[in-house]
Write a protein that holds these residues in place. Structure first.
Motif, short mmCIF file in Angstrom:
data_model
loop_
_atom_site.label_atom_id
_atom_site.label_comp_id
_atom_site.label_asym_id
_atom_site.label_seq_id
_atom_site.Cartn_x
_atom_site.Cartn_y
_atom_site.Cartn_z
N LYS A 25 0.84 -1.18 0.00
CA LYS A 25 0.00 0.00 0.00
C LYS A 25 0.88 1.24 0.00
O LYS A 25 1.59 1.51 0.97
CB LYS A 25 -0.92 0.00 1.22
CG LYS A 25 -1.91 1.12 1.22
CD LYS A 25 -2.88 0.98 2.36
CE LYS A 25 -3.89 2.11 2.30
NZ LYS A 25 -4.83 2.07 3.40
N ARG A 27 1.73 5.09 0.38
CA ARG A 27 1.22 6.10 1.31
C ARG A 27 2.01 7.39 1.12
O ARG A 27 3.17 7.37 0.74
CB ARG A 27 1.37 5.66 2.76
CG ARG A 27 0.55 4.44 3.11
CD ARG A 27 0.90 3.97 4.51
NE ARG A 27 0.25 2.71 4.78
CZ ARG A 27 -0.66 2.55 5.72
NH1 ARG A 27 -1.02 3.54 6.48
NH2 ARG A 27 -1.21 1.37 5.89
N LYS A 29 2.16 11.49 3.18
CA LYS A 29 1.64 12.31 4.28
C LYS A 29 2.45 13.59 4.40
O LYS A 29 3.68 13.54 4.45
CB LYS A 29 1.73 11.52 5.59
CG LYS A 29 1.28 12.26 6.81
CD LYS A 29 -0.21 12.28 6.90
CE LYS A 29 -0.66 12.93 8.20
NZ LYS A 29 -1.97 13.45 8.13
N TYR A 53 6.78 9.45 2.65
CA TYR A 53 6.13 8.54 1.71
C TYR A 53 6.57 7.10 1.95
O TYR A 53 7.62 6.83 2.52
CB TYR A 53 6.43 8.93 0.26
CG TYR A 53 7.85 8.65 -0.16
CD1 TYR A 53 8.19 7.43 -0.76
CD2 TYR A 53 8.87 9.56 0.07
CE1 TYR A 53 9.50 7.15 -1.13
CE2 TYR A 53 10.17 9.29 -0.31
CZ TYR A 53 10.48 8.08 -0.89
OH TYR A 53 11.76 7.80 -1.25
N VAL A 130 -1.76 7.89 -4.97
CA VAL A 130 -2.13 8.23 -3.60
C VAL A 130 -1.85 9.71 -3.39
O VAL A 130 -0.98 10.28 -4.04
CB VAL A 130 -1.35 7.34 -2.58
CG1 VAL A 130 0.13 7.59 -2.65
CG2 VAL A 130 -1.86 7.48 -1.18
N ASP A 132 -2.39 13.39 -0.44
CA ASP A 132 -2.70 13.91 0.89
C ASP A 132 -2.91 15.42 0.80
O ASP A 132 -2.25 16.09 0.00
CB ASP A 132 -1.58 13.60 1.88
CG ASP A 132 -1.91 13.98 3.32
OD1 ASP A 132 -3.09 13.85 3.71
OD2 ASP A 132 -1.00 14.40 4.05
#
Length: 141
Positions: A25, A27, A29, A53, A130, A132
């Protein structure tokens, strides 16, 4: 065979078809945003933005950053010249940039957006893997 059937059933009930989705997964942020003074509508502001990341789905990706400081509150203007290439694994990237601040007042938040996209970037329309958001100026009630 039973393990495969169980994995398929679990992916069906979790709304995904990727058997590795629980371990692979990506990610991203926004960890920290630094700037001096107060953010003021229409003024330029220099910022230092730290992004963390985790990239597991491919060997490299393009990290992009943008703001909703254009003509529409829900449209992010990506800073094409500020993208970074990141490698598979976990890490942090720091962006040093200047942008024009947009206070949306009662319409909504002024925010920045970061994402991970394919590397190289596809031509034409594409979907980031992905992303944020980070609110810089909250909506005024």
């Amino acid at each position: 065979m039973i393990q495969l059937l169980f994995a398929l059933l679990m992916s069906f009930f979790s709304g995904t078809t990727d058997l590795q989705s629980h371990t692979n997964k990506d990610r991203i942020k926004v960890m920290q945003v630094k700037y001096e003074g107060e953010l003021q509508d229409g003024k330029e502001s220099s910022m230092e933005i730290t992004v963390r990341y985790l990239l597991t789905s491919r060997d490299s990706a393009t990290m992009m950053i943008g703001f909703n400081n254009g003509g529409a509150i829900n449209s992010m203007r990506m800073m094409d010249e500020k993208y970074k290439i990141v490698e598979k694994g976990e890490g942090e990237v720091t962006f040093n940039l200047t942008t024009t601040v947009k206070s949306w007042g009662s319409e909504g938040d002024f925010k920045l957006y970061v994402n991970l996209s394919e590397n190289p970037l596809p031509t034409g329309r594409f979907q980031p893997m992905v992303g944020d958001y980070y609110i810089l100026i909250e909506e005024i009630w």
